[in-house]
Design a protein around this motif. Structure first.
Motif, PDB file in Angstrom:
ATOM      1  N   ASP A   1       0.913  -0.930   0.031  1.00  0.00           N
ATOM      2  CA  ASP A   1      -0.226   0.410   0.341  1.00  0.00           C
ATOM      3  C   ASP A   1       0.702   1.460   0.163  1.00  0.00           C
ATOM      4  N   LEU A   2       1.933   1.527   0.905  1.00  0.00           N
ATOM      5  CA  LEU A   2       2.819   2.559   0.966  1.00  0.00           C
ATOM      6  C   LEU A   2       3.790   2.946  -0.712  1.00  0.00           C
ATOM      7  N   ALA A   3       3.664   1.101  -0.844  1.00  0.00           N
ATOM      8  CA  ALA A   3       5.165   1.698  -2.517  1.00  0.00           C
ATOM      9  C   ALA A   3       4.418   1.992  -2.768  1.00  0.00           C
ATOM     10  N   ALA A   4       2.676   2.002  -3.319  1.00  0.00           N
ATOM     11  CA  ALA A   4       1.958   3.059  -4.670  1.00  0.00           C
ATOM     12  C   ALA A   4       1.874   4.386  -4.806  1.00  0.00           C
ATOM     13  N   ASP A   5       1.962   4.348  -3.427  1.00  0.00           N
ATOM     14  CA  ASP A   5       1.964   6.043  -3.791  1.00  0.00           C
ATOM     15  C   ASP A   5       3.069   7.145  -2.697  1.00  0.00           C
ATOM     16  N   ALA A   6       4.711   6.168  -2.740  1.00  0.00           N
ATOM     17  CA  ALA A   6       5.821   6.626  -2.019  1.00  0.00           C
ATOM     18  C   ALA A   6       6.530   7.681  -2.835  1.00  0.00           C
ATOM     19  N   ILE A   7       6.002   7.858  -3.844  1.00  0.00           N
ATOM     20  CA  ILE A   7       6.724   9.438  -4.301  1.00  0.00           C
ATOM     21  C   ILE A   7       5.973  10.108  -4.397  1.00  0.00           C
ATOM     22  N   ALA A   8       4.828  10.494  -4.343  1.00  0.00           N
ATOM     23  CA  ALA A   8       4.181  11.119  -4.163  1.00  0.00           C
ATOM     24  C   ALA A   8       3.864  12.108  -2.844  1.00  0.00           C
ATOM     25  N   ARG A   9       4.289  10.584  -1.563  1.00  0.00           N
ATOM     26  CA  ARG A   9       4.064  11.147  -0.427  1.00  0.00           C
ATOM     27  C   ARG A   9       5.410  12.430  -0.162  1.00  0.00           C
ATOM     28  N   ASP A  10       6.760  11.887  -0.764  1.00  0.00           N
ATOM     29  CA  ASP A  10       8.226  11.918  -0.344  1.00  0.00           C
ATOM     30  C   ASP A  10       7.959  13.315  -0.881  1.00  0.00           C
ATOM     31  N   GLN A  11       7.550  14.074  -1.872  1.00  0.00           N
ATOM     32  CA  GLN A  11       7.265  14.872  -2.893  1.00  0.00           C
ATOM     33  C   GLN A  11       6.802  15.903  -2.051  1.00  0.00           C
ATOM     34  N   ALA A  12       5.059  15.271  -1.587  1.00  0.00           N
ATOM     35  CA  ALA A  12       4.592  16.743  -0.989  1.00  0.00           C
ATOM     36  C   ALA A  12       5.281  16.605   0.697  1.00  0.00           C
ATOM     37  N   GLY A  13       6.397  15.576   1.727  1.00  0.00           N
ATOM     38  CA  GLY A  13       6.495  15.862   2.844  1.00  0.00           C
ATOM     39  C   GLY A  13       5.753  16.336   4.039  1.00  0.00           C
ATOM     40  N   ARG A  14       4.474  16.108   3.533  1.00  0.00           N
ATOM     41  CA  ARG A  14       3.246  16.026   4.887  1.00  0.00           C
ATOM     42  C   ARG A  14       3.958  15.496   5.836  1.00  0.00           C
ATOM     43  N   PRO A  15       3.071  15.791   6.625  1.00  0.00           N
ATOM     44  CA  PRO A  15       3.018  14.859   8.706  1.00  0.00           C
ATOM     45  C   PRO A  15       2.675  13.610   8.226  1.00  0.00           C
ATOM     46  N   PRO A  16       3.105  12.580   8.793  1.00  0.00           N
ATOM     47  CA  PRO A  16       3.066  11.401   9.085  1.00  0.00           C
ATOM     48  C   PRO A  16       1.636  11.018   9.574  1.00  0.00           C
ATOM     49  N   ILE A  17       0.855  12.098   9.221  1.00  0.00           N
ATOM     50  CA  ILE A  17      -1.233  11.843   9.821  1.00  0.00           C
ATOM     51  C   ILE A  17      -1.629  10.153   9.238  1.00  0.00           C
ATOM     52  N   ASP A  18      -1.158  10.031   8.122  1.00  0.00           N
ATOM     53  CA  ASP A  18      -2.068   9.080   7.135  1.00  0.00           C
ATOM     54  C   ASP A  18      -1.486   7.519   7.308  1.00  0.00           C
ATOM     55  N   GLU A  19       0.120   8.133   7.244  1.00  0.00           N
ATOM     56  CA  GLU A  19       1.055   6.813   7.408  1.00  0.00           C
ATOM     57  C   GLU A  19       0.632   5.884   8.718  1.00  0.00           C
ATOM     58  N   LYS A  20       0.174   6.907  10.149  1.00  0.00           N
ATOM     59  CA  LYS A  20       0.021   6.354  11.550  1.00  0.00           C
ATOM     60  C   LYS A  20      -1.054   5.752  11.109  1.00  0.00           C
TER      61      LYS A  20
END
Length: 390
Positions: A20-39
């Motif tokens: 699940d994380l790998a599917a949007d890893a690049i987009a989330r890296d570029q956004a650099g937002r706090p890991p609310i969704d990841e938590k």
């Protein structure tokens, strides 16, 4: 369910989260937002509750926990680091508190599915002679906490943050847990880091934060000579968990570059190109060597952390030496592999592996660590090997 079945179930859950994380890893890296969704993803999959010390109510053994960290880090090393630090800091009760308090804290952590992070310094006096950055002052039956401390992960989203601070009255170093949302706690985030951009790094700014007695975990000795053997494992355990993050970065970088090469998107075509085969052989061998060294240290740490195994004064030094070696080998291999894959393939986001490896390893240069390991090997100096993590 048997222990082996629980092990496989947990690893399957981790791999599902990793996919699940790998599917949007690049987009989330570029956004650099706090890991609310990841938590939320980790909690929903049960990984926050699972990665706690093993006990009658649940938890995970050291080796399995590290395997989960590695799988998550291969997909997203920021989340892997967040989970690694969570796992180690859930052991804080065992490292610093008595058995009764540790058991109660672990049960509550498991029940509430807390996300832990922290910034507890290694066992060493302040060699620079500087004033402490965090100070506790007595107030009624508790304390108030003042100061500022950088935290590498989850600074805005964690449920518990473990830090050490100097008691202004006694000079003791006490380990306490605080909540990011507590009164007097503010956070200065670091959204523009070079790498590990989704880990949620930042600094805690603490202004007269109340610390109730139940939030006091225990005393952190000034140095390893006055510490209980089990307490000296706290910093090596953290460094070893981060080695597994490094292994995950290598695995993720090599897998992504290999897939690109197989599809013909690399700089050189796949097949019989001897130079391409040589390069992949060198990089795969470097990753396998690092993995072997880390696994040896992991096995030693697992034995040391096992409550059923007596821990003498000698064993922590041996474990720490193995962890120092693992950290040195892993850092070198991760930086080499993540840099060289950029020569093999040209694709958006592939550079994130090098950036993440660089940030993960930047704070711990190898020279001092190697000297300490060398002195331990040559002179059997326990103090020297402990100094590797200062």
């Amino acid at each position: 369910m048997t222990t082996e079945e629980k092990h496989h179930t947990l690893l399957r859950a981790a791999r599902d989260v990793a996919d699940d994380l790998a599917a949007d890893a690049i987009a989330r890296d570029q956004a650099g937002r706090p890991p609310i969704d990841e938590k939320a993803r980790l909690r929903e999959a049960g990984l926050l509750a699972a990665l706690t010390p093993p006990g009658p109510g649940g938890g995970t053994d050291w080796r399995t926990g590290c395997a989960v960290i590695r799988d998550i880090a291969a997909a997203d090393s920021s989340v892997g680091e967040m989970l690694a630090r969570h796992f180690v800091h859930t052991w804080s009760g065992r490292f610093y508190a008595g058995h009764h308090r540790a058991t109660a804290l672990e049960e509550e952590s498991l029940r509430e599915q807390w996300l832990w992070t922290g910034a507890v310094r290694a066992l060493a006096p302040d060699e620079g002679g500087h004033a402490p950055d965090l100070i506790l002052r007595r107030r009624n039956t508790g304390y108030v906490l003042h100061g500022r401390r950088p935290v590498e992960t989850a600074v805005t989203v964690a449920d518990q943050i473990a830090v050490d601070a100097v008691c202004a009255t006694t000079g003791d170093i006490l380990v306490v847990r605080i909540a990011p949302g507590a009164r007097g706690v503010t956070v200065d985030t670091a959204p523009d880091r070079l790498g590990q951009r989704v880990a949620g790094a930042g600094s805690l700014i603490l202004d007269r934060v109340a610390v109730a007695p139940e939030r006091l975990l225990g005393r952190r000795p000034h140095d390893e000579e006055s510490a209980a053997p089990f307490t000296t494992l706290a910093e090596p355990a953290l460094r070893l968990a981060l080695c597994h993050v490094g292994l995950g970065i290598m695995e993720g970088a090599l897998t992504e570059a290999r897939d690109l090469s197989r599809r013909g998107r690399g700089h050189r075509r796949p097949g019989e190109d001897p130079d391409l085969l040589l390069t992949y052989g060198e990089l795969a061998s470097a990753a396998q060597t690092a993995t072997a060294v880390v696994h040896r240290a992991t096995a030693a740490m697992a034995r040391a952390l096992d409550p059923g195994s007596p821990l003498d004064a000698e064993e922590p030094a041996t474990v720490t030496s193995l962890v120092g070696t693992a950290e040195t080998v892993t850092a070198k291999a991760a930086l080499e592999i993540t840099a060289r894959v950029l020569e093999l393939a040209d694709a958006p986001g592939l550079d994130r592996f090098w950036r993440n490896a660089r940030v993960l390893t930047a704070h711990h240069p190898a020279t001092r660590r190697l000297r300490s390991i060398g002195e331990h090997y040559l002179n059997a100096s326990h103090r020297a090997v402990a100094a590797a993590f200062h």
